[in-house]
Motif scaffolding. Structure first.
Motif, mmCIF file in Angstrom:
data_model
loop_
_atom_site.group_PDB
_atom_site.id
_atom_site.type_symbol
_atom_site.label_atom_id
_atom_site.label_comp_id
_atom_site.label_asym_id
_atom_site.label_seq_id
_atom_site.Cartn_x
_atom_site.Cartn_y
_atom_site.Cartn_z
ATOM 1 N N ILE A 16 0.842 -1.204 0.000
ATOM 2 C CA ILE A 16 0.000 0.000 0.000
ATOM 3 C C ILE A 16 0.873 1.248 0.000
ATOM 4 O O ILE A 16 0.607 2.210 -0.728
ATOM 5 N N ALA A 17 1.938 1.242 0.793
ATOM 6 C CA ALA A 17 2.850 2.389 0.838
ATOM 7 C C ALA A 17 3.512 2.614 -0.520
ATOM 8 O O ALA A 17 3.663 3.756 -0.974
ATOM 9 N N LEU A 18 3.894 1.540 -1.193
ATOM 10 C CA LEU A 18 4.513 1.649 -2.510
ATOM 11 C C LEU A 18 3.541 2.255 -3.517
ATOM 12 O O LEU A 18 3.895 3.164 -4.275
ATOM 13 N N VAL A 19 2.308 1.784 -3.533
ATOM 14 C CA VAL A 19 1.293 2.305 -4.457
ATOM 15 C C VAL A 19 1.048 3.788 -4.183
ATOM 16 O O VAL A 19 0.955 4.599 -5.106
ATOM 17 N N ALA A 20 0.958 4.167 -2.918
ATOM 18 C CA ALA A 20 0.745 5.571 -2.561
ATOM 19 C C ALA A 20 1.913 6.437 -3.023
ATOM 20 O O ALA A 20 1.719 7.533 -3.552
ATOM 21 N N ALA A 21 3.127 5.948 -2.831
ATOM 22 C CA ALA A 21 4.310 6.713 -3.245
ATOM 23 C C ALA A 21 4.353 6.877 -4.762
ATOM 24 O O ALA A 21 4.651 7.966 -5.272
ATOM 25 N N LEU A 22 4.039 5.833 -5.501
ATOM 26 C CA LEU A 22 4.027 5.918 -6.960
ATOM 27 C C LEU A 22 2.937 6.869 -7.443
ATOM 28 O O LEU A 22 3.132 7.636 -8.386
ATOM 29 N N GLY A 23 1.785 6.824 -6.795
ATOM 30 C CA GLY A 23 0.696 7.736 -7.162
ATOM 31 C C GLY A 23 1.077 9.184 -6.933
ATOM 32 O O GLY A 23 0.840 10.054 -7.766
ATOM 33 N N ALA A 24 1.690 9.465 -5.795
ATOM 34 C CA ALA A 24 2.127 10.826 -5.492
ATOM 35 C C ALA A 24 3.203 11.282 -6.475
ATOM 36 O O ALA A 24 3.186 12.415 -6.956
ATOM 37 N N GLY A 25 4.131 10.396 -6.798
ATOM 38 C CA GLY A 25 5.186 10.730 -7.765
ATOM 39 C C GLY A 25 4.617 11.023 -9.137
ATOM 40 O O GLY A 25 5.050 11.946 -9.822
#
Length: 116
Positions: A16-25
């Motif tokens: 979930i943290a990875l998906v959130a970081a990619l979305g923000a990027g």
């Protein structure tokens, strides 16, 4: 303590943290790509009148041609870009100004210099 459940929860939370970081990027990248805040003119959908006028001007620039594509342009001094194919099969790029006057007309060639 059941360590397999703990590992599973860590994996899910990490995912979930990875998906959130990619979305923000991705959001930051998209915003930076259009930093002036204005939409790109070449993303604009042409009205039926604009499309017809641009197609007619492009066909007049290359007599006997068939229009393959017309779109708005974001190039300085060019309002519309048209791609046409003449009767011999040669493709042409025709740039038009806002009054549908030809700005440039160039034969479309492959990168190796051969005609399409």
């Amino acid at each position: 303590m059941d360590t397999s459940k703990l590992r599973s929860k860590r994996t899910v939370i990490g995912g979930i943290a990875l998906v959130a970081a990619l979305g923000a990027g991705g959001t930051v990248w998209a915003t930076a790509a259009n930093a002036d805040g204005r939409p790109d003119n070449d993303d604009r959908v042409l009205s039926a009148e604009e499309r017809t006028s641009a197609e007619n001007a492009a066909r007049a620039a290359v007599p006997g041609s068939t229009v393959l594509e017309v779109e708005a342009s974001d190039d300085q001094g060019v309002a519309y870009e048209a791609e046409v194919r003449d009767a011999a099969g040669q493709e042409w790029d025709v740039d038009l100004d806002a009054s549908y006057q030809v700005v440039t007309k160039t034969a479309d060639t492959d990168e190796d210099g051969a005609d399409d």
